[in-house]
Design an enzyme around this catalytic site. Structure first.
Site, PDB file in Angstrom:
ATOM      1  N   LYS A   1       8.046 -11.401  -2.822  1.00 47.92           N
ATOM      2  CA  LYS A   1       8.354 -12.211  -4.004  1.00 47.92           C
ATOM      3  C   LYS A   1       9.382 -11.481  -4.833  1.00 47.92           C
ATOM      4  O   LYS A   1       9.326 -10.245  -4.932  1.00 47.92           O
ATOM      5  CB  LYS A   1       7.093 -12.350  -4.868  1.00 47.92           C
ATOM      6  CG  LYS A   1       6.103 -13.319  -4.327  1.00 47.92           C
ATOM      7  CD  LYS A   1       6.260 -14.598  -5.086  1.00 47.92           C
ATOM      8  CE  LYS A   1       5.655 -15.757  -4.365  1.00 47.92           C
ATOM      9  NZ  LYS A   1       6.154 -17.025  -4.799  1.00 47.92           N
TER      10      LYS A   1
ATOM     11  N   ASP B   1      16.903  -5.689  -3.478  1.00 52.09           N
ATOM     12  CA  ASP B   1      17.376  -4.478  -2.794  1.00 52.09           C
ATOM     13  C   ASP B   1      18.516  -3.777  -3.530  1.00 52.09           C
ATOM     14  O   ASP B   1      19.428  -3.213  -2.931  1.00 52.09           O
ATOM     15  CB  ASP B   1      17.819  -4.805  -1.354  1.00 52.09           C
ATOM     16  CG  ASP B   1      16.683  -5.425  -0.561  1.00 52.09           C
ATOM     17  OD1 ASP B   1      15.538  -5.016  -0.779  1.00 52.09           O
ATOM     18  OD2 ASP B   1      16.946  -6.318   0.238  1.00 52.09           O
TER      19      ASP B   1
ATOM     20  N   ASN C   1      10.579   0.251  -4.501  1.00 53.96           N
ATOM     21  CA  ASN C   1      10.425  -0.602  -3.321  1.00 53.96           C
ATOM     22  C   ASN C   1      10.843   0.178  -2.085  1.00 53.96           C
ATOM     23  O   ASN C   1      11.619   1.135  -2.173  1.00 53.96           O
ATOM     24  CB  ASN C   1      11.314  -1.842  -3.470  1.00 53.96           C
ATOM     25  CG  ASN C   1      11.159  -2.810  -2.303  1.00 53.96           C
ATOM     26  OD1 ASN C   1      10.053  -3.029  -1.802  1.00 53.96           O
ATOM     27  ND2 ASN C   1      12.269  -3.386  -1.854  1.00 53.96           N
TER      28      ASN C   1
ATOM     29  N   GLU D   1       9.017   4.936   7.483  1.00 59.73           N
ATOM     30  CA  GLU D   1       8.635   4.330   6.193  1.00 59.73           C
ATOM     31  C   GLU D   1       7.371   5.006   5.686  1.00 59.73           C
ATOM     32  O   GLU D   1       7.229   5.305   4.498  1.00 59.73           O
ATOM     33  CB  GLU D   1       8.377   2.830   6.352  1.00 59.73           C
ATOM     34  CG  GLU D   1       9.621   2.001   6.576  1.00 59.73           C
ATOM     35  CD  GLU D   1       9.289   0.518   6.637  1.00 59.73           C
ATOM     36  OE1 GLU D   1       8.575   0.024   5.755  1.00 59.73           O
ATOM     37  OE2 GLU D   1       9.746  -0.157   7.581  1.00 59.73           O
TER      38      GLU D   1
ATOM     39  N   GLY E   1       0.001  -4.181   4.987  1.00 58.76           N
ATOM     40  CA  GLY E   1      -0.225  -3.044   4.098  1.00 58.76           C
ATOM     41  C   GLY E   1      -0.283  -1.684   4.775  1.00 58.76           C
ATOM     42  O   GLY E   1      -0.934  -0.772   4.268  1.00 58.76           O
ATOM     43  N   SER E   2       0.456  -1.528   5.892  1.00 61.13           N
ATOM     44  CA  SER E   2       0.406  -0.201   6.531  1.00 61.13           C
ATOM     45  C   SER E   2       1.075   0.859   5.659  1.00 61.13           C
ATOM     46  O   SER E   2       0.678   2.027   5.678  1.00 61.13           O
ATOM     47  CB  SER E   2       1.035  -0.241   7.927  1.00 61.13           C
ATOM     48  OG  SER E   2       2.433  -0.398   7.858  1.00 61.13           O
ATOM     49  N   ASN E   3       2.087   0.456   4.878  1.00 63.67           N
ATOM     50  CA  ASN E   3       2.707   1.428   3.963  1.00 63.67           C
ATOM     51  C   ASN E   3       1.746   1.832   2.852  1.00 63.67           C
ATOM     52  O   ASN E   3       1.679   3.005   2.468  1.00 63.67           O
ATOM     53  CB  ASN E   3       3.992   0.846   3.358  1.00 63.67           C
ATOM     54  CG  ASN E   3       5.183   1.062   4.268  1.00 63.67           C
ATOM     55  OD1 ASN E   3       5.676   2.176   4.384  1.00 63.67           O
ATOM     56  ND2 ASN E   3       5.629   0.003   4.920  1.00 63.67           N
TER      57      ASN E   3
ATOM     58  N   HIS F   1      12.645  -0.387   1.718  1.00 68.99           N
ATOM     59  CA  HIS F   1      13.425  -1.343   2.519  1.00 68.99           C
ATOM     60  C   HIS F   1      13.647  -0.732   3.905  1.00 68.99           C
ATOM     61  O   HIS F   1      14.016   0.443   3.993  1.00 68.99           O
ATOM     62  CB  HIS F   1      14.763  -1.629   1.833  1.00 68.99           C
ATOM     63  CG  HIS F   1      15.523  -2.717   2.510  1.00 68.99           C
ATOM     64  ND1 HIS F   1      15.186  -4.052   2.369  1.00 68.99           N
ATOM     65  CD2 HIS F   1      16.582  -2.680   3.350  1.00 68.99           C
ATOM     66  CE1 HIS F   1      16.020  -4.774   3.102  1.00 68.99           C
ATOM     67  NE2 HIS F   1      16.870  -3.972   3.704  1.00 68.99           N
TER      68      HIS F   1
HETATM   69  C1  GRF Z   1       7.850  -2.887   5.883  1.00 73.01           C
HETATM   70  O1  GRF Z   1       8.748  -2.857   6.944  1.00 73.01           O
HETATM   71  C2  GRF Z   1       8.601  -2.854   4.582  1.00 73.01           C
HETATM   72  O2  GRF Z   1       9.714  -2.037   4.605  1.00 73.01           O
HETATM   73  C3  GRF Z   1       9.012  -4.284   4.472  1.00 73.01           C
HETATM   74  O3  GRF Z   1       7.870  -4.994   4.859  1.00 73.01           O
HETATM   75  C4  GRF Z   1       7.134  -4.226   5.791  1.00 73.01           C
HETATM   76  C5  GRF Z   1       5.749  -4.090   5.275  1.00 73.01           C
HETATM   77  O4  GRF Z   1       4.885  -3.544   6.213  1.00 73.01           O
HETATM   78  N1  GRF Z   1       9.604  -4.608   3.225  1.00 73.01           N
HETATM   79  P1  GRF Z   1       3.404  -3.169   5.797  1.00 73.01           P
HETATM   80  O5  GRF Z   1       2.770  -4.394   5.147  1.00 73.01           O
HETATM   81  O6  GRF Z   1       3.464  -2.011   4.846  1.00 73.01           O
HETATM   82  O7  GRF Z   1       2.725  -2.825   7.083  1.00 73.01           O
END
Ligand code: GRF
Length: 198
Positions: free
Chosen positions: A92, A151, A108, A180, A15-17, A110
């Site tokens: 999923k 995608d 999403n 990202e 969940g770093s994003n 990618h």
């Molecule tokens: C990211 O590289 C995202 O693009 C991919 O999965 C990874 C998730 O990383 N689909 P995080 O869980 O947000 O750290």
């Protein structure tokens, strides 16, 4: 046009994003509200982050809800006023009912420059290996609208990363992850500003 972003997150991993978006909301960089976080994986780091941030969170999967996982996801998000669903490392395939329930407001991220290096099997380190094997000079991250296909869907934001001569998949992945963390917020802020219509 809805510009008031009430975000519901779907994530399977660390969940770093998600964290980057939350941090940018807290610092005032992004005008949005983080309403709820759902993971299909009970031990996902993203749920610990949710707890720490005081954001409502749920573990919903085909194990917890064998017959109605998608409905449970929709209901949980709706109960917190979510109007935009953010996928960030959600492993999923999304049921079309979720996309319909939020009128197509599902995004999403990618870790490559779609439409290249997307589709079935193109996730995690596989994406970066494929980019290196093809000898690409640049990669990057893409924000796109989610459709029932992997995608697919309109590209809403992209940010580029050079491929360096001594890159291996892991070093490229780390540099792509840095962008990202920027491009999701930048794209969402454009939606909040009415520059991108969802
Ligand atoms: C990211 O590289 C995202 O693009 C991919 O999965 C990874 C998730 O990383 N689909 P995080 O869980 O947000 O750290």
């Amino acid at each position: 046009m809805i510009t008031e972003l009430k975000l519901g997150f779907l994530a399977s991993g660390g969940g770093s994003n998600v964290q980057a978006i939350i941090d940018n909301i807290k610092s005032g960089k992004l005008n949005a509200e983080a309403c709820a976080i759902i993971s299909n994986n009970s031990s996902a780091g993203v749920l610990e982050r949710a707890a720490k941030e005081g954001i409502p969170y749920y573990h919903i999967s085909s194990k917890t809800n064998p017959d109605d996982a998608s409905e449970a996801i929709i209901n949980a998000f709706k109960s917190h006023g979510v109007n935009t669903v953010i996928l960030a490392g959600y492993m999923k395939k999304l049921d079309p009912t979720i996309i319909e329930a939020f009128n197509g407001r599902v995004l999403n991220i990618h870790p490559a420059l779609l439409p290249k290096y997307g589709g079935k099997g193109m996730f995690g380190i596989n994406v970066h290996k494929a980019v290196l094997e093809a000898g690409e000079e640049q990669s990057g991250a893409t924000i796109h609208r989610v459709t029932p296909e992997y995608d697919d869907g309109d590209i809403l934001g992209q940010k580029f990363v050079p491929v360096l001569p001594d890159d291996i998949a892991e070093t490229l992945a780390a540099r792509v992850l840095e962008v990202e963390h920027q491009v999701y917020t930048e794209t969402l802020q454009k939606i909040a500003d009415g520059e991108i219509e969802l």
